[in-house]
Design a protein around this motif. Structure first.
Motif, PDB file in Angstrom:
ATOM      1  N   CYS A  94     -10.777   2.185  -0.546  1.00 52.20           N
ATOM      2  CA  CYS A  94     -12.011   1.341  -0.217  1.00 52.20           C
ATOM      3  C   CYS A  94     -11.530   0.287   0.860  1.00 52.20           C
ATOM      4  O   CYS A  94     -10.492  -0.766   1.006  1.00 52.20           O
ATOM      5  N   HIS A 131     -11.862 -10.266   1.632  1.00 53.81           N
ATOM      6  CA  HIS A 131     -12.733 -10.475   2.653  1.00 53.81           C
ATOM      7  C   HIS A 131     -14.553 -10.959   2.385  1.00 53.81           C
ATOM      8  O   HIS A 131     -15.474 -10.797   2.527  1.00 53.81           O
ATOM      9  N   GLY A 136      -5.961  -5.725   0.124  1.00 48.26           N
ATOM     10  CA  GLY A 136      -6.434  -6.174   1.269  1.00 48.26           C
ATOM     11  C   GLY A 136      -7.628  -6.354   1.815  1.00 48.26           C
ATOM     12  O   GLY A 136      -8.148  -6.661   3.232  1.00 48.26           O
ATOM     13  N   VAL A 186     -13.293   1.022  13.329  1.00 46.56           N
ATOM     14  CA  VAL A 186     -12.471   1.995  12.487  1.00 46.56           C
ATOM     15  C   VAL A 186     -14.010   3.667  12.480  1.00 46.56           C
ATOM     16  O   VAL A 186     -13.156   4.275  12.602  1.00 46.56           O
ATOM     17  N   LEU A 204       0.860  -1.428  -0.006  1.00 49.43           N
ATOM     18  CA  LEU A 204      -0.248   0.185   0.132  1.00 49.43           C
ATOM     19  C   LEU A 204       0.949   1.559  -0.025  1.00 49.43           C
ATOM     20  O   LEU A 204       0.492   2.013  -0.735  1.00 49.43           O
TER      21      LEU A 204
HETATM   22  N1  SAM Z   1      -6.143  -0.920   3.015  1.00 50.25           N
HETATM   23  C1  SAM Z   1      -6.067  -0.820   4.193  1.00 50.25           C
HETATM   24  C2  SAM Z   1      -3.989  -2.097   4.009  1.00 50.25           C
HETATM   25  O1  SAM Z   1      -3.876  -2.503   3.118  1.00 50.25           O
HETATM   26  O2  SAM Z   1      -3.548  -1.429   5.105  1.00 50.25           O
HETATM   27  C3  SAM Z   1      -6.651  -1.853   5.650  1.00 50.25           C
HETATM   28  C4  SAM Z   1      -6.709  -3.685   5.327  1.00 50.25           C
HETATM   29  S1  SAM Z   1      -7.618  -5.032   6.208  1.00 50.25           S
HETATM   30  C5  SAM Z   1      -6.715  -5.830   6.109  1.00 50.25           C
HETATM   31  C6  SAM Z   1      -9.599  -4.530   5.588  1.00 50.25           C
HETATM   32  C7  SAM Z   1     -10.031  -3.980   6.211  1.00 50.25           C
HETATM   33  O3  SAM Z   1     -11.476  -3.156   5.055  1.00 50.25           O
HETATM   34  C8  SAM Z   1     -10.760  -3.866   7.077  1.00 50.25           C
HETATM   35  O4  SAM Z   1     -10.819  -1.966   7.565  1.00 50.25           O
HETATM   36  C9  SAM Z   1     -12.705  -4.389   6.925  1.00 50.25           C
HETATM   37  O5  SAM Z   1     -12.894  -3.303   7.714  1.00 50.25           O
HETATM   38  C10 SAM Z   1     -12.657  -3.562   5.655  1.00 50.25           C
HETATM   39  N2  SAM Z   1     -13.689  -3.820   4.853  1.00 50.25           N
HETATM   40  C11 SAM Z   1     -14.030  -5.297   5.134  1.00 50.25           C
HETATM   41  N3  SAM Z   1     -15.211  -5.816   3.603  1.00 50.25           N
HETATM   42  C12 SAM Z   1     -15.264  -3.902   4.046  1.00 50.25           C
HETATM   43  C13 SAM Z   1     -16.864  -4.079   3.446  1.00 50.25           C
HETATM   44  N4  SAM Z   1     -17.433  -4.398   2.233  1.00 50.25           N
HETATM   45  N5  SAM Z   1     -17.534  -2.733   3.105  1.00 50.25           N
HETATM   46  C14 SAM Z   1     -15.980  -1.591   3.934  1.00 50.25           C
HETATM   47  N6  SAM Z   1     -15.197  -1.747   4.586  1.00 50.25           N
HETATM   48  C15 SAM Z   1     -14.245  -3.061   4.563  1.00 50.25           C
END
Ligand code: SAM
Length: 274
Positions: A81, A166, A162, A113, A62
Motif C-alpha cells: 500500500c 500521511h 511510510g 506514480v 521495507l
Molecule cells: N511504501 C514506499 C516505501 O516505503 O518506500 C513509498 C513510501 S512514500 C513516503 C508514501 C506513498 O504513499 C506515496 O507514493 C503516496 O502517494 C502514497 N500514499 C499516501 N497516501 C495515500 C493514499 N491515501 N492512497 C494511496 N496512496 C497513498
C-alpha cells in the motif's frame, strides 16, 4: 525514469503542489521531483540536517522486511500500500529473487506514480499495480486487480510503509488498519513504518519536523506516539523486536556509527494475525 521537466509535464500533474511520492523520491536521492517537492525537504533540513535519513531508513526497513518475510514465512502474496515511485529494490524484486512466484500488488493514488508505476512496476506476470485510496480498506481489497490477482483466503503480507503518517487523525488510521486486519485471514502479516514522537528529549525535534511537513507544500507528516502506533497493529502478535526505530529492526550488521537524532524519529514493526 527521466528527470521531469516542467515543459513536458502531463497536464494532470500539478507541479505547483508537492507530491508525497516525489518528496520521498527527492529524499532518497532520486531525480523524479520538482522544485516544490524539494522545497519541503529543504525546509525541514534547516532544523534537521539529516532529514534524508527518515526516507533512507524507511526504505531500508521495507527491503529487510520483504526479505525476512520471503525467507522466514511461507507468504507469497504481498499487498504494498503506497508503493511510491519505482526505485531500486522494489518489493517485487526483493521477494521474487527469493520466491520467484511471489505475487505483488502495488497500490497508490498519486498521479505521478499512476503515470509511471504501472509501466515500471508491472515488470512481469507476477506483479500488478492498481490506483486506489489506501485509507479505504474495502475499496482496496475489493479492487478487481487485487481480487483477481491475490487469493484473499490465504495469508497476505500487507505493507503500510511510510504511508500512514500521511493520514490525518480524521482519517482514523487505527480503524483503517483494524479493517484490513479483519478482512485478511489468519497468518497474514502487517508491516508498518511510521514517523515517531519518542516523547523524550527527541520529542521537540519530532514535533518541529511535523510542523514543517504539515505546513509545507506537501501538507502531511504526522509524528505519532508509541501508543498511537501500537494501535495500528490491532490484536496482532508483534514479531520480535516489536516496534523499534527502523534502523534497529534487524539491521544487516552491527551498528558502527552513532545514529543521527532523526533516526530515532521513525519506527517500524511487523505484526501477525494468529
Ligand atoms: N511504501 C514506499 C516505501 O516505503 O518506500 C513509498 C513510501 S512514500 C513516503 C508514501 C506513498 O504513499 C506515496 O507514493 C503516496 O502517494 C502514497 N500514499 C499516501 N497516501 C495515500 C493514499 N491515501 N492512497 C494511496 N496512496 C497513498
Amino acid at each position: 525514469m527521466s528527470q521531469p521537466s516542467e515543459g513536458t509535464t502531463p497536464a494532470y500533474i500539478d507541479t505547483s503542489k508537492a507530491s508525497i511520492a516525489r518528496v520521498y523520491d527527492y529524499a532518497l536521492g532520486g531525480k523524479d521531483n520538482y522544485a516544490v517537492d524539494r522545497e519541503t525537504i529543504e525546509r525541514v533540513r534547516k532544523i534537521a540536517p539529516e532529514v534524508n535519513e527518515l526516507a533512507v531508513d524507511n526504505r531500508a526497513f521495507l527491503i529487510r522486511a520483504a526479505r525476512f518475510l520471503s525467507t522466514q514465512t511461507s507468504i507469497t502474496q504481498f499487498l504494498d500500500c503506497g508503493s511510491g515511485l519505482p526505485t531500486a529494490e522494489n518489493t517485487h524484486q526483493v521477494v521474487q529473487r527469493l520466491q520467484p512466484e511471489s505475487r505483488v500488488v502495488y497500490v497508490d493514488n498519486d498521479p505521478t506514480v499512476i503515470a509511471h508505476g504501472r509501466a515500471l512496476l508491472e515488470e512481469n506476470e507476477f506483479t500488478r499495480f492498481t490506483a486506489a485510496d489506501i485509507r479505504r480498506p474495502d475499496e482496496v481489497l475489493d479492487d478487481p486487480v487485487v481480487q483477481d490477482f491475490l487469493d484473499l483466503d490465504r495469508p497476505v503480507a500487507l505493507f503500510q510503509i511510510g504511508t500512514i503518517h500521511h493520514f490525518d487523525d480524521s482519517d482514523r488510521p487505527q480503524e483503517v488498519m483494524q479493517r484490513y486486519v479483519e478482512r485478511l485471514p489468519v497468518g497474514s502479516v502487517f508491516a508498518v513504518a511510521h514517523f515517531f514522537d519518542p516523547e523524550n528529549e527527541d520529542s521537540d525535534l519530532a514535533r518541529r519536523m511535523e510542523q514543517i511537513f504539515v505546513h509545507s507544500p506537501m501538507g502531511s507528516g504526522r509524528f505519532r506516539t508509541r501508543s498511537e502506533i501500537e494501535g495500528l497493529f490491532p490484536g496482532l502478535e508483534m514479531i520480535n523486536p516489536g516496534i523499534v526505530p527502523c534502523y534497529q529492526w534487524w539491521p544487516d550488521g552491527p551498528q558502527l556509527r552513532t545514529e543521527d537524532p532523526v533516526q530515532r524519529c521513525i519506527v517500524a514493526g511487523i505484526g501477525i494475525k494468529r
